[in-house]
Design an enzyme around this catalytic site. Structure first.
Site, PDB file in Angstrom:
ATOM      1  N   LEU A 253     -40.022 -18.281  40.625  1.00 43.79           N
ATOM      2  CA  LEU A 253     -38.892 -17.886  41.729  1.00 43.79           C
ATOM      3  C   LEU A 253     -37.981 -16.851  41.493  1.00 43.79           C
ATOM      4  O   LEU A 253     -36.710 -17.091  41.782  1.00 43.79           O
ATOM      5  CB  LEU A 253     -38.320 -19.331  42.224  1.00 43.79           C
ATOM      6  N   CYS A 263     -55.268 -11.738  37.375  1.00 43.01           N
ATOM      7  CA  CYS A 263     -55.455 -12.892  38.305  1.00 43.01           C
ATOM      8  C   CYS A 263     -55.049 -12.817  39.494  1.00 43.01           C
ATOM      9  O   CYS A 263     -55.777 -13.018  40.647  1.00 43.01           O
ATOM     10  CB  CYS A 263     -55.161 -14.017  37.248  1.00 43.01           C
ATOM     11  N   LYS A 266     -56.364 -10.307  42.240  1.00 47.72           N
ATOM     12  CA  LYS A 266     -57.887 -10.351  42.410  1.00 47.72           C
ATOM     13  C   LYS A 266     -58.189 -11.864  43.118  1.00 47.72           C
ATOM     14  O   LYS A 266     -58.945 -11.981  43.952  1.00 47.72           O
ATOM     15  CB  LYS A 266     -58.839 -10.053  41.571  1.00 47.72           C
TER      16      LYS A 266
END
Ligand SMILES: NC(=O)c1ccc[n+]([C@@H]2O[C@H](COP(=O)([O-])OP(=O)(O)OC[C@H]3O[C@@H](n4cnc5c(N)ncnc54)[C@H](O)[C@@H]3O)[C@@H](O)[C@H]2O)c1
Length: 432
Positions: A253, A263, A266
């Site tokens: 956050l 990661c 994609k």
């Protein structure tokens, strides 16, 4: 237990080494001969804190082996982990599963007794069904079980994440495989990891859903940061105020550059594509992807505004170019689009990264690498703190930068704007 990890990248190498450290016999297989030869000599192909010592220790005590011979490695193992890449398809946004299916075809030629075959790679829901079909063309179903066991480790924290995971997800309805895998993971479960046994499809989706949710959290706060910049509010206050709510949580956050890495980009695209195949519109994730793709252009515009549009011949220094700290991974880092855009506008970019020079930037005439922080920032007009390495957290800018009119753009909000003001340094953060 006797394990074989197919694919010795970030996931295969780290999990293989950690499994061997827990007392299992592990063979890490890769078809990249150079990588395997180097690993045998103790040369580690990736930067991951603590990995080299652990490889050396377990290689020396012979619990960890490296090989290029897949057939032989499979025949010596009871549990086979598929850890190869699942990048974005070149002609679309779905996951390219070529590497997965190639491995499945190789596995089916190497089974003579019962094996558990696990996808640790991130694979779209129903891939396990497909692997099972491929293998069963040659091997009777009683000789194998295909299980999904997604990996949640983060680069830079990979060993800790593997050893102390929040959860171990095992997707199988096969009682025998579940029992064996619960036993394999028992050292982690006894340290507090929750063991979650689901259907194979659910396990596959848990991984994508988790990554898509984290990407959404980052994108949400990045958009709020844009708003804060317009209304004289500090996004850091918002992150703290929101994050203290236990239902929300403060992690992921913090505003910054676009999310990148191997990661999130994609996997968000892949889940949307898979859902579309099943006639489902994941509109929230779609808008996250769009917003994130737009993020680097927004930050570039901010750089132009900070330099009052005068980019030509400006000396811009990037501190860190990887997608985050404590990794050498450049995949989908926002620096890959920002640096070429800046030099196109006539800037001269110099960068320092604790993991060294990057091959990708060597082709640009106006991009140079400095091998330490001080020489990188010395001549700069603008210093961009792009990644949050500890190395960048206590720099004496006043002492080190020769050009007294230098400006800092801190994309990670590492420094306090109040202190910078006291020091009379022209400083810009994100979301304030
Ligand atoms: N990198 C991460 O932080 C991370 C975290 C969780 C999950 N994942 C997932 O894990 C998978 C692997 O990711 P990675 O980052 O480790 O990939 P990587 O590209 O670093 O490593 C993959 C390795 O597999 C090898 N390989 C490919 N085909 C092979 C074959 N037929 N035989 C033997 N070796 C073969 C490649 O040579 C390469 O070394 C991906 O699906 C990824 O999404 C990655």
């Amino acid at each position: 237990m006797k394990l074989c990890m197919i694919g010795t990248g970030y996931v295969g190498l780290v999990s293989g080494v950690c499994f061997s450290d827990l007392g299992n016999d592990v063979i890490c297989v890769d078809h990249d001969k150079k990588k395997v030869e180097e690993l045998k000599k103790g040369i580690i192909p990736i930067y991951e804190p603590g990995l080299d010592e652990l490889v050396l220790k377990n290689y020396k005590n012979k619990r960890l082996k490296f090989s290029t011979n897949l057939k032989d490695s499979i025949s010596k193992s009871d549990i086979i982990f598929i850890c190869v890449g699942t990048p974005t398809n070149k002609n679309g946004n779905g996951a390219d599963l070529k590497q997965i299916y190639n491995v499945a075809k190789q596995i089916r030629n190497s089974i003579s007794k019962f094996k558990i075959i696990i996808t640790k790679s991130t694979v779209p829901v129903t891939t396990g069904d497909e692997i099972e079909k491929i293998i069963s063309l040659k091997v009777p179903k009683k000789f194998f079980s295909v299980v999904s066991n997604p990996e949640f480790l983060r680069e830079g924290e990979a060993i800790r994440d593997f050893t102390y995971p929040d959860r171990v997800v095992i997707g199988t309805k096969d009682i025998k495989s579940n029992k064996i895998l619960k036993n394999l993971y028992s050292p982690l479960i006894s340290k507090g990891a929750k063991y979650v046994n689901t259907s194979r499809r659910a396990a596959e989706l848990i991984k994508y859903a988790s990554n898509a949710f984290l990407a959404t959290k980052i994108t949400f706060v990045n958009e709020l940061a844009n708003f804060c910049e317009k209304i004289d509010v500090d996004i850091e206050d918002i992150s703290i105020g929101m994050g203290l709510d236990k239902r929300i949580g403060g992690r992921f956050l913090r505003a910054g550059p676009a999310y990148g890495g191997s990661c999130f980009p994609k996997d968000t695209k892949a889940i949307v594509t898979t859902a579309k195949k099943f006639k489902t519109n994941l509109s929230v994730i779609k808008s996250v992807i769009k917003s994130n793709e737009n993020r680097s252009s927004l930050l570039l515009k901010r750089i132009f505004d900070i330099l009052k549009g005068k980019i030509k011949n400006k000396k811009i220094c990037f501190l860190g170019v990887t997608f985050k700290a404590n990794t050498d991974d450049m995949r989908d880092s926002s620096s890959l689009s920002m640096i070429p855009s800046l030099i196109k506008k006539g800037a001269q970019v110099n960068y320092f990264d604790p993991t060294g020079e990057k091959a990708i930037f060597k082709k640009f005439k106006n991009v140079s690498f400095s091998n330490n922080i001080n020489s990188a920032i010395k001549e700069s007009d603008l210093i961009i703190i792009h990644t949050e390495w500890n190395d960048f957290k206590s720099i004496d800018f006043k002492k080190e930068v020769k050009n007294k009119k230098f400006i800092i753009f801190d994309m990670r909000n590492i420094y306090s704007s109040v202190k910078m003001k006291e020091l009379k340094i022209k400083y810009f953060g994100v979301g304030s």
